[in-house]
Scaffold this active site. Structure first.
Site, PDB file in Angstrom:
ATOM      1  N   TYR A  85       0.938  -1.269   0.045  1.00 14.43           N
ATOM      2  CA  TYR A  85       0.016   0.036  -0.102  1.00 14.43           C
ATOM      3  C   TYR A  85       0.752   1.150   0.108  1.00 14.43           C
ATOM      4  CZ  TYR A  85      -3.682   3.265   0.980  1.00 14.43           C
ATOM      5  OH  TYR A  85      -4.782   4.369   0.869  1.00 14.43           O
ATOM      6  N   PHE A 137      -7.937  21.122 -24.588  1.00 20.74           N
ATOM      7  CA  PHE A 137      -8.300  19.763 -24.783  1.00 20.74           C
ATOM      8  C   PHE A 137      -9.485  19.417 -23.791  1.00 20.74           C
ATOM      9  CE2 PHE A 137      -8.130  15.246 -23.753  1.00 20.74           C
ATOM     10  CZ  PHE A 137      -8.084  14.826 -25.074  1.00 20.74           C
ATOM     11  N   THR A 138     -10.334  18.312 -24.392  1.00 18.92           N
ATOM     12  CA  THR A 138     -11.496  18.207 -23.584  1.00 18.92           C
ATOM     13  C   THR A 138     -11.601  18.182 -22.195  1.00 18.92           C
ATOM     14  OG1 THR A 138     -11.310  15.936 -24.030  1.00 18.92           O
ATOM     15  CG2 THR A 138     -12.513  17.179 -25.583  1.00 18.92           C
ATOM     16  N   ASP A 228       1.334  20.055 -20.636  1.00 20.30           N
ATOM     17  CA  ASP A 228       0.660  18.636 -20.799  1.00 20.30           C
ATOM     18  C   ASP A 228       1.672  17.869 -21.804  1.00 20.30           C
ATOM     19  OD1 ASP A 228      -0.619  16.628 -21.388  1.00 20.30           O
ATOM     20  OD2 ASP A 228      -2.504  17.576 -21.897  1.00 20.30           O
ATOM     21  N   ARG A 395     -13.835  14.903 -33.504  1.00 20.88           N
ATOM     22  CA  ARG A 395     -13.175  16.030 -32.961  1.00 20.88           C
ATOM     23  C   ARG A 395     -13.603  17.296 -33.635  1.00 20.88           C
ATOM     24  NH1 ARG A 395     -10.439  13.955 -28.346  1.00 20.88           N
ATOM     25  NH2 ARG A 395     -12.755  14.156 -27.835  1.00 20.88           N
ATOM     26  N   PHE A 462     -19.314  14.090 -25.934  1.00 18.92           N
ATOM     27  CA  PHE A 462     -19.016  13.514 -26.976  1.00 18.92           C
ATOM     28  C   PHE A 462     -18.898  11.725 -26.757  1.00 18.92           C
ATOM     29  CE2 PHE A 462     -14.541  12.848 -25.673  1.00 18.92           C
ATOM     30  CZ  PHE A 462     -14.256  14.045 -25.027  1.00 18.92           C
TER      31      PHE A 462
HETATM   32  N1  F0G Z   1      -4.119  15.511 -22.202  1.00 16.12           N
HETATM   33  C1  F0G Z   1      -4.283  15.155 -23.715  1.00 16.12           C
HETATM   34  C2  F0G Z   1      -3.433  15.980 -24.733  1.00 16.12           C
HETATM   35  C3  F0G Z   1      -4.897  14.098 -24.088  1.00 16.12           C
HETATM   36  O1  F0G Z   1      -4.845  13.754 -25.490  1.00 16.12           O
HETATM   37  C4  F0G Z   1      -5.645  13.434 -23.121  1.00 16.12           C
HETATM   38  C5  F0G Z   1      -6.421  12.238 -23.501  1.00 16.12           C
HETATM   39  C6  F0G Z   1      -5.613  13.883 -21.677  1.00 16.12           C
HETATM   40  C7  F0G Z   1      -4.825  14.811 -21.491  1.00 16.12           C
HETATM   41  C8  F0G Z   1      -6.437  13.243 -20.707  1.00 16.12           C
HETATM   42  O2  F0G Z   1      -5.623  11.962 -20.288  1.00 16.12           O
HETATM   43  O3  F0G Z   1      -7.160  10.100 -21.043  1.00 16.12           O
HETATM   44  O4  F0G Z   1      -5.181   9.533 -19.716  1.00 16.12           O
HETATM   45  O5  F0G Z   1      -7.358  11.080 -18.641  1.00 16.12           O
HETATM   46  N2  F0G Z   1      -6.707  11.947 -24.610  1.00 16.12           N
HETATM   47  C9  F0G Z   1      -7.272  10.878 -25.248  1.00 16.12           C
HETATM   48  C10 F0G Z   1      -7.411  10.649 -26.447  1.00 16.12           C
HETATM   49  C11 F0G Z   1      -8.694  10.420 -24.313  1.00 16.12           C
HETATM   50  O6  F0G Z   1      -8.147  10.009 -27.183  1.00 16.12           O
HETATM   51  O7  F0G Z   1      -7.089  11.652 -27.255  1.00 16.12           O
HETATM   52  P1  F0G Z   1      -6.373  10.612 -19.754  1.00 16.12           P
END
Ligand code: F0G
Length: 472
Positions: A85, A137-138, A228, A395, A462
């Site tokens: 742990y 980014f989403t 990022d 996208r 999405f």
């Molecule tokens: N930042 C970027 C640039 C990403 O492309 C993603 C995830 C994340 C952060 C979030 O990371 O999925 O590990 O929680 N992108 C995936 C995609 C979902 O299909 O582009 P995560």
């Protein structure tokens, strides 16, 4: 593997072609389906490729996230998982790998990238603060907004133009950034949210020079830069290929230099780091780290596992080292480029130059007769699946969601269907099949009638939205 001196692009000029620096030891059978089976599966999935069962998919280009093939070294590392742990040996291996490769001293593991985004947003954003970034980014923007931040796009204009051939379309526009910093005032800007490469722009890179200038501007105004780093090794290859002075520098050297110009980074290790799950958040500031190390326990797990099994951290530590080998990155991006060049040769409208992790089809020019409200990129993803069982991802307007204040759709200028390539998974022959299917769908483009949304989830719609054919 091991400690031999890396071979750089400059030294490799004599080589005529790239090939994968590995061979296949185990295979996973694929299932072929009929058009009738696919019509039924897509109907059940509400015309959303996220809602398909993967057993109904032939070539899965939904995402390059968590879909990597691990090496025999990584599988072997899983067996050495220390599932304590607290204080797992694998945590210390991971911490050492991140220090060596990315140069950050303080880090916590997280279950994946968005776990790290959540922690950073909660610890570094005060309600009302502006968060400038090189395109949204989403999940990143969702967490920034949940913390009360206001995202402002400061990417260069070229990023919004699929035809623009600028080699660094991920760059920050310095005058846009300065305007945001002056507008926010000394306490009004949380940090610069910098992604390299930029996913939603088509996997486009940021140059070292741009980062240096951004860094200087932010330093003058006391604004931290958080990175990022999800696809940073791919960004490093573009720097090596395209930026003056980097031709004979290794990917490892470029990655380390890039990170040295930032105050910290978050990571979805499911991409670059060649694992199926995992992430981390690392910062240099000790006060901020103390906050993060405390908060990770509330949302992810103790600071030495952060939601991961010991074996996941072990595989990640090995994957990080493999991910920065020049041969690996060159063949990874080389495969993406191979598919991109086939499609460009066939006259398919898409984002140029071809990016790092996939090919992004330009659905607005693919289907010029469909308005954005008929979801052209969602339509194209559906049509590709119907044609051949290939799965891509919308996208465009669906991914962009709604403005939290006005409730209106965000209307991104890019309306794209992404074909993301998993790392070390598919062959060149699979890429040929993908290109043929895109060409077949393009030949029938005038028949497409678009979709209507019948179910709209509140967050990150999405992933779970449902659609029906327009006029049905
Ligand atoms: N930042 C970027 C640039 C990403 O492309 C993603 C995830 C994340 C952060 C979030 O990371 O999925 O590990 O929680 N992108 C995936 C995609 C979902 O299909 O582009 P995560």
């Amino acid at each position: 593997m091991g400690g031999e001196t890396p071979v750089t692009a400059g030294q490799q000029q004599h080589r005529r072609s790239w090939a994968e620096p590995w061979k296949v030891k185990m295979v996973e059978p694929l299932r072929m389906t009929t058009r009738e089976q696919r019509e039924s599966a897509l109907g059940e999935a509400g015309y959303n490729t996220f809602l398909l069962r993967s057993d109904d998919v032939y070539i899965d280009l939904l995402t390059d996230s968590g879909t990597n093939a691990m090496s025999d070294r990584q599988w072997a590392a899983l067996m050495l998982g220390d599932e304590a742990y607290a204080g797992s040996r694998n945590f210390y291996e991971l911490e050492a790998a991140i220090l060596e490769v990315y140069g950050f001293a303080h880090m916590v593991p997280t279950h994946q990238g968005r776990g790290a985004e959540h922690l950073l947003s909660q610890c570094a954003i005060k309600p009302g603060q502006l968060v400038p970034g090189n395109m949204y980014f989403t999940t990143t923007r969702e967490h920034q907004e949940r913390a009360g931040g206001v995202f402002v796009d400061v990417i260069v204009d070229q990023a919004h133009d699929p035809e623009n051939l600028d080699p660094f379309k991920g760059n920050v526009d310095l005058s846009k950034l300065e305007e945001v910093i002056l507008r926010g005032g000394p306490q009004g800007v949380a940090y610069l949210s910098l992604a390299a490469t930029v996913n939603m722009a088509g996997g486009q890179p940021v140059s070292m020079r741009n980062l240096r200038e951004v860094r200087e501007l932010c330093r003058r105004h006391g604004v931290p830069v958080y990175l990022d780093a999800t696809r940073l090794v791919e960004n490093a290859l573009f720097i090596q290929e395209r930026e003056e002075g980097y031709r004979d520098r290794s990917i490892a050297e470029i990655v380390l230099e890039f990170c040295s110009l930032t105050d910290g980074a978050w990571m979805s290790a499911k991409k670059d780091s060649l694992v199926n799950i995992g992430g981390w958040l690392a910062v240099n500031d000790e006060g901020l780290f103390e906050e993060i190390r405390n908060l990770v326990i509330v949302f992810e797990g103790l600071h030495t596992y952060g939601g991961l099994a010991g074996r996941d951290m072990a595989a990640m530590a090995v994957g990080i080292k493999e991910s920065i080998q020049d041969d690996h990155v060159r063949s990874r991006v080389g495969q993406v480029r191979y598919l991109g060049e086939l499609l460009l040769g066939a006259g398919i409208p898409m984002v140029k130059p071809v990016g790092g992790h996939g090919v992004f089809l330009d659905a607005s020019r693919f289907y010029p007769h469909l308005p954005q409200d008929a979801f052209p990129a969602q339509t194209l993803a559906a049509e590709l699946y119907l044609d051949s069982g290939i799965r891509g991802m919308e996208r465009g307007i669906v991914s962009a969601g709604r403005d939290p204040k006005t409730g209106e759709h965000h209307r991104p200028r890019l309306e794209l269907t992404r074909l993301a390539i998993p790392r070390r998974v598919y062959t060149q022959a699979h890429m040929d099949v993908v290109a043929e299917s895109v060409e077949a769908v393009y030949a029938r483009r005038s028949e497409a009638s678009g979709l209507v949304m019948t179910h709209e989830p509140r967050y990150l719609r999405f992933f779970q939205a449902r659609f029906e054919p327009r006029g049905s």
